[in-house]
Design an enzyme around this catalytic site. Structure first.
Site, PDB file in Angstrom:
ATOM      1  N   ASP A   1     -10.616  -2.663  34.082  1.00 43.48           N
ATOM      2  CA  ASP A   1     -11.120  -1.408  34.635  1.00 43.48           C
ATOM      3  C   ASP A   1     -12.471  -1.037  34.011  1.00 43.48           C
ATOM      4  O   ASP A   1     -12.660  -1.185  32.800  1.00 43.48           O
ATOM      5  CB  ASP A   1     -10.083  -0.318  34.313  1.00 43.48           C
ATOM      6  CG  ASP A   1     -10.326   0.977  35.043  1.00 43.48           C
ATOM      7  OD1 ASP A   1     -10.262   0.978  36.277  1.00 43.48           O
ATOM      8  OD2 ASP A   1     -10.571   2.005  34.373  1.00 43.48           O
TER       9      ASP A   1
ATOM     10  N   GLU B   1      -6.693 -19.400  24.341  1.00 39.06           N
ATOM     11  CA  GLU B   1      -5.676 -19.887  23.399  1.00 39.06           C
ATOM     12  C   GLU B   1      -4.328 -20.056  24.075  1.00 39.06           C
ATOM     13  O   GLU B   1      -3.422 -20.653  23.526  1.00 39.06           O
ATOM     14  CB  GLU B   1      -5.496 -18.867  22.264  1.00 39.06           C
ATOM     15  CG  GLU B   1      -6.629 -18.828  21.277  1.00 39.06           C
ATOM     16  CD  GLU B   1      -6.435 -17.642  20.329  1.00 39.06           C
ATOM     17  OE1 GLU B   1      -5.278 -17.241  20.069  1.00 39.06           O
ATOM     18  OE2 GLU B   1      -7.460 -17.105  19.876  1.00 39.06           O
TER      19      GLU B   1
END
Ligand code: NOJ
Length: 585
Positions: free
Chosen positions: A241, A295
């Site tokens: 956002d 990751e």
């Protein structure tokens, strides 16, 4: 399937212009994923607005169990992924974009267990899941803000937010002239714990949404924890956002937006960069987040909600080590004009390709007038930032729906990734006649009714024509009233009905997958009038007529049509997909 031929010379042998450029990839994304494995490059992603999708507990507000119970409808539609707008703990002053706890579910929507059940069901159905992240501001009820208000000016607690002393003789004027995106000043003055008027805090949106200070390392590390919390729970990514707003220019200089600046953009135009949007510092944040996502196994994705113009500036958000996607609001804001559509498609493909990113396409979301209404607005109100009973130039419903169906057919044939907003597959228009007393958007209150705001695109969607609240909630409750004639748009009225908007979307998505249009190469077909959009992609020829007279269609079996065809002529406000001539028998 029907087949026809045209007699026009130019159209039988259309010239083709290849205006798209090959990707010029500056570096390899650090995720190490094979490019072909990056599902989001071609995905169709469906936005679920939780409070208005399906209500399992009957309180009139949609919830996570409601979504889970209806997820099969989305798999059946043929989308690849679902994006959930916020369902986190929140006082709901901005429909959940005011988050009081980033790592819990608001009781209004359910529990973390409900989220896990939703995640599990989505996986069973083969749907990816993206959640919303709201990092520019918290709710004023967040523990961080409560602590900041209780602490002294200059404290570590205040340093999480944008607190400043006021100007003027007694500090009773705001620190600068910035205005909130929702209207009114972007600063609110605190009453200090000792009862005296005190510092001011910045809120680019509602007073209940204080902006965080993203130069503070604590804020950064807290949000990395939030990312990890949801990644560990199995989300495929985040819609970020206000991804253009987190860093503000040094010194917070005054700024007056040009009169033509869009309302969600809050002052951003192609020629002007307000000191609160699109500052270079935001990119460092996304580079760090990119590494965090990398990751995790699988192709996790971030999509930027950044109202940034022009597209060349927006491309910075999707450089190979930042976000994977950005919403293409330039496309959303393009009117029903073939020339404008061609231009924005060219610019989008070229610009996003130049940084190795897919273009995205979007026509509706929870912040804009639904495109089944917006595309038929008039010059008096061309974009319609919220329309209501007293708005000028209200759309004609039939015209809007015809254009919306044609626009969606064009969008779903474009290469890249497309976003759908719940209800557009039903052809829902904007709910214009909402009673004033039912409106809830802070924009309506902050402008004292001058701007209607976004409630009209957020009305709970209809599932079953004969059921209470059209199947949205068993009790018939609905947080915004549903227009009576929405029974005709209900999913069960359209399911399996040839020519319905629902079946149009289902067919388009199936054909898009079959012809691999998301990964195809677009080539314009020349020889048409300027009011026609015509292109070939993945063995499909798409023709859309934005003009006022019918146009001749080229040779080809009709794969999809947004209007019943009477011979080889495409009526105004319609679009077709044809099997490209080369692929015919
Ligand atoms: C963009 C969201 O889409 C909108 O609904 C919200 O009001 C603002 N950001 C503030 O979070």
């Amino acid at each position: 399937m029907s087949s026809h031929e045209t007699t026009g010379d130019t159209l039988d042998s259309p010239a083709e212009t290849d205006t798209t450029t090959a990707p010029d990839i500056e570096s390899t994304p650090s995720s190490g994923a094979e490019r072909g494995g990056e599902w989001w490059r071609t995905a169709v992603i469906y936005q679920v607005y939780p409070r208005s999708f399906a209500d399992a507990d009957g309180d009139g507000v949609g919830d996570l169990p409601g979504i889970t119970s209806r997820l099969d409808a989305l798999a059946d539609l043929g989308v690849d992924a679902v994006w959930l707008s916020p369902f986190y703990t929140s006082p709901q002053h901005d429909a959940g974009y005011d988050v009081a706890d980033y790592v819990d579910v608001d009781p209004l929507f359910g529990t973390l267990d409900d989220f896990d059940a939703l995640r599990a069901r989505a996986t069973e159905l083969g749907l990816r899941l993206i959640v919303d992240l709201v990092p520019n501001h918290t709710s004023s009820e967040h523990a961080w803000f409560r602590a900041a208000v209780a602490a002294a000016p200059g404290s570590a607690e205040r340093a999480r937010y944008m607190f400043r002393d006021g100007t003027g003789p007694d500090g009773d004027l705001p620190p600068n002239n910035w205005q909130s995106v929702f209207g009114g000043p972007a600063w609110t003055r605190l009453v200090e714990p000792d009862g005296r008027p005190g510092q001011w805090y910045l809120h680019l949106f509602d007073t209940s949404q204080p902006d965080l200070d993203w130069t503070n390392p604590l804020v950064r590390s807290d949000f990395v924890d939030v990312l990890r919390f949801w990644l560990d729970r199995g989300v495929d990514g985040f819609r970020v956002d206000v991804a253009h707003g987190m860093i503000k220019a040094d010194g917070l200089p005054d700024y007056t937006p040009p009169a033509d600046a869009g309302s969600m953009g809050g002052g951003e135009t192609a020629d002007a960069t307000p000191p609160y949007w699109a500052q270079d510092g935001v990119h460092e944040i996304y580079r760090e987040w990119h590494q965090v996502l990398a990751e995790y196994p699988g192709d996790r994705v971030m999509v930027a909600e950044a109202w940034v113009e022009p597209l060349s500036k927006l491309a910075k958000w999707v450089r190979p080590d930042e976000m994977q996607q950005a919403f293409n609001f330039a496309y959303l804001e393009t009117g029903w004009s073939a020339t404008a559509i061609r231009r924005v498609v060219d610019q989008s493909i070229e610009t996003f390709s130049s940084v190795g990113a897919p273009s995205t396409w979007v026509l509706s979301n929870h912040d804009v007038v639904r495109h089944a209404s917006r595309l038929a607005l008039t010059a008096e109100n061309p974009q319609g930032h919220g329309i209501g009973p007293k708005s000028a130039g209200l759309p004609i419903a039939e015209l809007g729906l015809a254009r919306a169906r044609a626009a969606s057919a064009v969008m779903l044939a474009l290469p890249g990734s497309a976003y759908l907003y719940q209800g557009e597959e039903l052809g829902l228009p904007e709910a214009v006649d909402l009673p004033d007393e039912s409106r809830q958007d802070p924009t309506w209150f902050r402008t004292e009714g001058e701007r209607y705001g976004r409630d009209g695109c957020r009305v709970p969607i209809p599932w079953e024509s004969g059921a209470p609240a059209f199947g949205f909630s068993a009790t018939g409750a609905s947080w915004l009233p549903q227009p009576e004639d929405w029974s005709t748009y209900a999913r069960d009225e359209q399911q399996g009905v040839a020519g319905s908007t629902l079946e149009l979307y289902r067919s388009a998505l199936a054909l898009r997958a079959e012809h691999e249009l998301g990964a195809a190469h677009l080539t314009w077909v020349e020889g048409y009038d300027a009011s026609v959009v015509a292109f070939r992609s993945g063995g499909v020829t798409v023709v859309a007529n934005t003009g006022e007279v019918a146009v001749e269609l080229p040779v080809g079996d009709v794969l999809l049509s947004t209007m019943a065809l009477d011979g080889p002529a495409l009526p105004p406000n319609a679009a077709v997909w044809l099997a490209s001539v080369d692929d015919v028998g």
